[in-house]
Design a protein around this motif. Structure first.
Motif, PDB file in Angstrom:
ATOM      1  N   HIS A  71     -11.926  -0.297  -0.806  1.00  0.00           N
ATOM      2  CA  HIS A  71     -11.981   0.563  -0.030  1.00  0.00           C
ATOM      3  C   HIS A  71     -11.888   0.728   1.075  1.00  0.00           C
ATOM      4  O   HIS A  71     -10.695   1.646   1.679  1.00  0.00           O
ATOM      5  N   THR A  74      -8.329  -0.714   2.760  1.00  0.00           N
ATOM      6  CA  THR A  74      -7.244   0.109   2.122  1.00  0.00           C
ATOM      7  C   THR A  74      -7.533   1.187   2.870  1.00  0.00           C
ATOM      8  O   THR A  74      -6.122   1.759   2.974  1.00  0.00           O
ATOM      9  N   LYS A  75      -8.795   1.869   2.939  1.00  0.00           N
ATOM     10  CA  LYS A  75      -8.355   2.759   3.674  1.00  0.00           C
ATOM     11  C   LYS A  75      -8.043   3.081   5.434  1.00  0.00           C
ATOM     12  O   LYS A  75      -7.212   3.774   5.543  1.00  0.00           O
ATOM     13  N   ARG A  76      -8.586   2.153   5.644  1.00  0.00           N
ATOM     14  CA  ARG A  76      -7.861   1.998   7.516  1.00  0.00           C
ATOM     15  C   ARG A  76      -6.361   1.501   7.735  1.00  0.00           C
ATOM     16  O   ARG A  76      -5.906   1.484   8.251  1.00  0.00           O
ATOM     17  N   PRO A  78      -3.977   1.205   5.101  1.00  0.00           N
ATOM     18  CA  PRO A  78      -3.341   1.818   3.755  1.00  0.00           C
ATOM     19  C   PRO A  78      -2.480   0.884   3.388  1.00  0.00           C
ATOM     20  O   PRO A  78      -1.531   0.758   2.061  1.00  0.00           O
ATOM     21  N   HIS A 102     -11.172   3.144  -7.949  1.00  0.00           N
ATOM     22  CA  HIS A 102      -9.664   3.163  -6.833  1.00  0.00           C
ATOM     23  C   HIS A 102      -8.978   1.947  -6.281  1.00  0.00           C
ATOM     24  O   HIS A 102      -7.717   2.198  -5.570  1.00  0.00           O
ATOM     25  N   ASN A 106      -4.802   1.334  -7.010  1.00  0.00           N
ATOM     26  CA  ASN A 106      -4.009   1.576  -5.346  1.00  0.00           C
ATOM     27  C   ASN A 106      -2.702   0.283  -6.284  1.00  0.00           C
ATOM     28  O   ASN A 106      -3.046  -0.787  -6.917  1.00  0.00           O
TER      29      ASN A 106
END
Length: 166
Positions: A71, A74-76, A78, A102, A106
């Motif tokens: 998580h 993938t936030k940092r 994308p 989450h 994805n």
């Protein structure tokens, strides 16, 4: 056979978490040994857990750590491609389930279930690693990863019993 200590950019989940921490050695910037952000990440669950040759138990928290790192990354990043390679999944609470959801939602994340640690191999291929696997159906495949995170069994310290007595 998973490359730890032999190949660059292969970490345990605890080492990787420290690397990704804002107060960590890189100030939270995760980069490969060649100085670039990873484009792909393989997370190997149960690395030596649930295995008669290594540790026969499930630590019960490694999946949560794996999904938390997935998580975070993938936030940092994308566009990061993540592959969760797992033997079993232990998702005890609603927070654990939300993190796994989450990952499942994805489109850049994939999942491979394997039967035993002997079904996995990590090898160097230029600047990347090739994670070869045989899934639970016997189908062989590979995933190219810039970085590999291993989630091994947690092992209690030798004096944990004495600490528990206190």
């Amino acid at each position: 056979n998973l490359g730890y200590g032999k190949l660059p950019d292969v970490y345990t989940n605890l080492e990787f978490e420290r690397l990704a921490a804002g107060n960590g050695p890189t100030g939270g910037e995760v980069k490969t040994k060649n100085g670039k952000p990873p484009r792909s990440l393989a997370i190997i669950h149960c690395a030596g857990s649930l295995d008669a040759k290594h540790k026969e138990y499930c630590s019960g928290i490694c999946c949560n750590a794996a999904f938390k790192l997935s998580h975070l990354m993938t936030k940092r990043l994308p566009d990061l491609k993540v592959c969760h390679i797992y033997k079993e999944l232990s998702l005890a609470g609603k927070e654990d389930f939300a993190l796994s959801r989450h990952a499942h939602d994805n489109p850049n994340t994939s999942f491979v279930r394997y039967s035993g640690i002997d079904d996995l191999q990590v090898a160097a291929r230029g600047d990347t690693k090739t994670v070869s696997y045989k899934d639970v159906c016997g189908k062989s495949g590979t995933f190219e990863a810039d970085m590999v995170v291993l989630c091994p069994a947690l092992v209690p310290h030798a004096d944990a019993g004495a600490m528990g007595d206190i």
